[in-house]
Design an enzyme around this catalytic site. Sequence first.
Site, PDB file in Angstrom:
ATOM      1  N   SER A  84       0.788  -1.422  -0.080  1.00 33.52           N
ATOM      2  CA  SER A  84      -0.096   0.012   0.077  1.00 33.52           C
ATOM      3  C   SER A  84       0.910   1.368  -0.168  1.00 33.52           C
ATOM      4  O   SER A  84       2.080   1.040   0.576  1.00 33.52           O
ATOM      5  CB  SER A  84      -0.873  -0.053   1.310  1.00 33.52           C
ATOM      6  OG  SER A  84      -1.607   1.169   1.632  1.00 33.52           O
ATOM      7  N   TYR A 112      -2.660  -0.518  10.347  1.00 30.81           N
ATOM      8  CA  TYR A 112      -2.577  -0.832   9.062  1.00 30.81           C
ATOM      9  C   TYR A 112      -1.167  -0.480   8.433  1.00 30.81           C
ATOM     10  O   TYR A 112      -0.659  -1.018   7.813  1.00 30.81           O
ATOM     11  CB  TYR A 112      -3.580  -0.053   8.470  1.00 30.81           C
ATOM     12  CG  TYR A 112      -3.750  -0.474   6.768  1.00 30.81           C
ATOM     13  CD1 TYR A 112      -4.516  -1.423   6.350  1.00 30.81           C
ATOM     14  CD2 TYR A 112      -3.092   0.305   5.833  1.00 30.81           C
ATOM     15  CE1 TYR A 112      -4.674  -1.757   4.881  1.00 30.81           C
ATOM     16  CE2 TYR A 112      -3.451   0.076   4.376  1.00 30.81           C
ATOM     17  CZ  TYR A 112      -3.982  -0.835   3.859  1.00 30.81           C
ATOM     18  OH  TYR A 112      -4.062  -0.880   2.575  1.00 30.81           O
TER      19      TYR A 112
HETATM   20  P1  NAD Z   1     -11.438  -6.304  -0.072  1.00 31.60           P
HETATM   21  O1  NAD Z   1     -12.167  -6.140   1.206  1.00 31.60           O
HETATM   22  O2  NAD Z   1     -12.156  -6.192  -1.344  1.00 31.60           O
HETATM   23  O3  NAD Z   1     -10.804  -7.646  -0.324  1.00 31.60           O
HETATM   24  C1  NAD Z   1     -10.240  -8.399   0.859  1.00 31.60           C
HETATM   25  C2  NAD Z   1      -9.918  -9.832   0.473  1.00 31.60           C
HETATM   26  O4  NAD Z   1      -9.308 -10.448   1.844  1.00 31.60           O
HETATM   27  C3  NAD Z   1     -11.367 -10.471   0.390  1.00 31.60           C
HETATM   28  O5  NAD Z   1     -11.471 -11.570  -0.350  1.00 31.60           O
HETATM   29  C4  NAD Z   1     -11.647 -10.934   2.157  1.00 31.60           C
HETATM   30  O6  NAD Z   1     -12.589 -11.986   2.004  1.00 31.60           O
HETATM   31  C5  NAD Z   1     -10.262 -11.395   2.381  1.00 31.60           C
HETATM   32  N1  NAD Z   1     -10.038 -11.738   3.723  1.00 31.60           N
HETATM   33  C6  NAD Z   1     -10.119 -10.582   4.784  1.00 31.60           C
HETATM   34  N2  NAD Z   1      -9.603 -11.358   5.645  1.00 31.60           N
HETATM   35  C7  NAD Z   1      -9.561 -12.563   5.473  1.00 31.60           C
HETATM   36  C8  NAD Z   1      -8.921 -13.489   6.444  1.00 31.60           C
HETATM   37  N3  NAD Z   1      -8.878 -13.469   7.862  1.00 31.60           N
HETATM   38  N4  NAD Z   1      -8.735 -14.676   5.634  1.00 31.60           N
HETATM   39  C9  NAD Z   1      -8.719 -14.766   4.444  1.00 31.60           C
HETATM   40  N5  NAD Z   1      -9.179 -13.932   3.793  1.00 31.60           N
HETATM   41  C10 NAD Z   1      -9.503 -12.811   4.126  1.00 31.60           C
HETATM   42  O7  NAD Z   1     -10.029  -5.357  -0.223  1.00 31.60           O
HETATM   43  P2  NAD Z   1      -9.100  -4.748  -1.221  1.00 31.60           P
HETATM   44  O8  NAD Z   1      -9.368  -3.427  -1.439  1.00 31.60           O
HETATM   45  O9  NAD Z   1      -9.258  -5.876  -2.460  1.00 31.60           O
HETATM   46  O10 NAD Z   1      -7.737  -4.898  -0.387  1.00 31.60           O
HETATM   47  C11 NAD Z   1      -6.804  -6.077  -0.868  1.00 31.60           C
HETATM   48  C12 NAD Z   1      -5.430  -5.710  -0.450  1.00 31.60           C
HETATM   49  O11 NAD Z   1      -5.159  -4.594  -1.035  1.00 31.60           O
HETATM   50  C13 NAD Z   1      -5.323  -5.495   1.183  1.00 31.60           C
HETATM   51  O12 NAD Z   1      -4.205  -6.117   1.613  1.00 31.60           O
HETATM   52  C14 NAD Z   1      -5.426  -4.113   1.054  1.00 31.60           C
HETATM   53  O13 NAD Z   1      -4.811  -3.751   2.392  1.00 31.60           O
HETATM   54  C15 NAD Z   1      -4.631  -3.538  -0.154  1.00 31.60           C
HETATM   55  N6  NAD Z   1      -4.880  -2.190  -0.463  1.00 31.60           N
HETATM   56  C16 NAD Z   1      -6.128  -1.583  -0.762  1.00 31.60           C
HETATM   57  C17 NAD Z   1      -6.156  -0.367  -1.142  1.00 31.60           C
HETATM   58  C18 NAD Z   1      -7.482   0.018  -1.455  1.00 31.60           C
HETATM   59  O14 NAD Z   1      -7.602   1.327  -1.714  1.00 31.60           O
HETATM   60  N7  NAD Z   1      -8.543  -0.617  -1.604  1.00 31.60           N
HETATM   61  C19 NAD Z   1      -5.132   0.509  -1.331  1.00 31.60           C
HETATM   62  C20 NAD Z   1      -3.878  -0.234  -0.981  1.00 31.60           C
HETATM   63  C21 NAD Z   1      -3.752  -1.421  -0.643  1.00 31.60           C
END
Ligand code: NAD
Length: 261
Positions: free
Chosen positions: A143, A156
Amino acid sequence: MSLASRNAVVTGSTSGIGLAIARALAKEGANVMINGFGEAGAIEKERSGIETEFKVKCLYNGADMSKPAEIAAMVHEAEEKLGSVDILVNNAGIQFVSPVEDFPIEKWDQIIAINMSSAFHAIRAAVPGMKSRKWGRIINTASAHSKVASPFKAAYVTAKHGVAGLNKTVALELATYGVTSNCISPGYVWTPLVEKQIPDTMAARNLTREQVIHDVMLTAQPTKQFVTVDQVAALAVFLCSDAASQITGANLSMDGGWTAA
Ligand code: NAD
């Protein structure tokens, strides 16, 4: 580019960025194991849809990324049923927003486990096979918060900085084995994770929904646009290519200029 002979595990791939990465790898011909929470019928529809659309094998493992034994078992199941784990995408993650003095201890522990330690446990399980085959790609969805901080996101930001450190260490250890390890560091990507943190940020900062979107989220992003999940997935696919074999230990920003500021 074809990833037809490759097998991938993508954690947290029932939604958002992980799902886009799993689908993009499958589109290139890789077999994939998806993981994450959700409604069983919807997950099965996604799993079978990937198989039908891309003519690859797609398995689902529901390992909880806060449980080290379940993570190791997931990697071993993929090795057994797909033949190998050549590509590991550590992507599962959650968010919680609170002033540090009120930050619930169980939320801290959960975020450190899911967003950081899970990458260590999955890498630990997948590396022996990658080393023996002298090929591997480890991709960590980090991130912008692996490089800079924002208030109210103590766990985070800590977890993502930790992932960036783990990434560099693993890259150095595996540099002569044909295995690369890299972070992709998005800014704000429009996914359920972002949408869900709007109410908490509204409360923590006493703002309206529109103010959170425009004055908090997109303020950080000089382009004033959200990153898309498909853009993140395209970079993940590139990192799996031979053209990317000398990119390792990198933390690649995709944040509309956020961390340039
Ligand atoms: P999201 O909520 O759409 O997806 C998260 C996924 O992780 C889902 O499939 C959920 O079921 C799974 N998950 C959560 N807890 C879990 C657990 N205990 N065991 C197994 N699976 C689990 O979120 P996203 O935005 O797609 O985020 C994905 C990654 O990208 C994360 O690591 C997040 O920190 C990172 N990220 C997201 C953003 C953003 O703006 N969306 C920005 C930077 C980084």
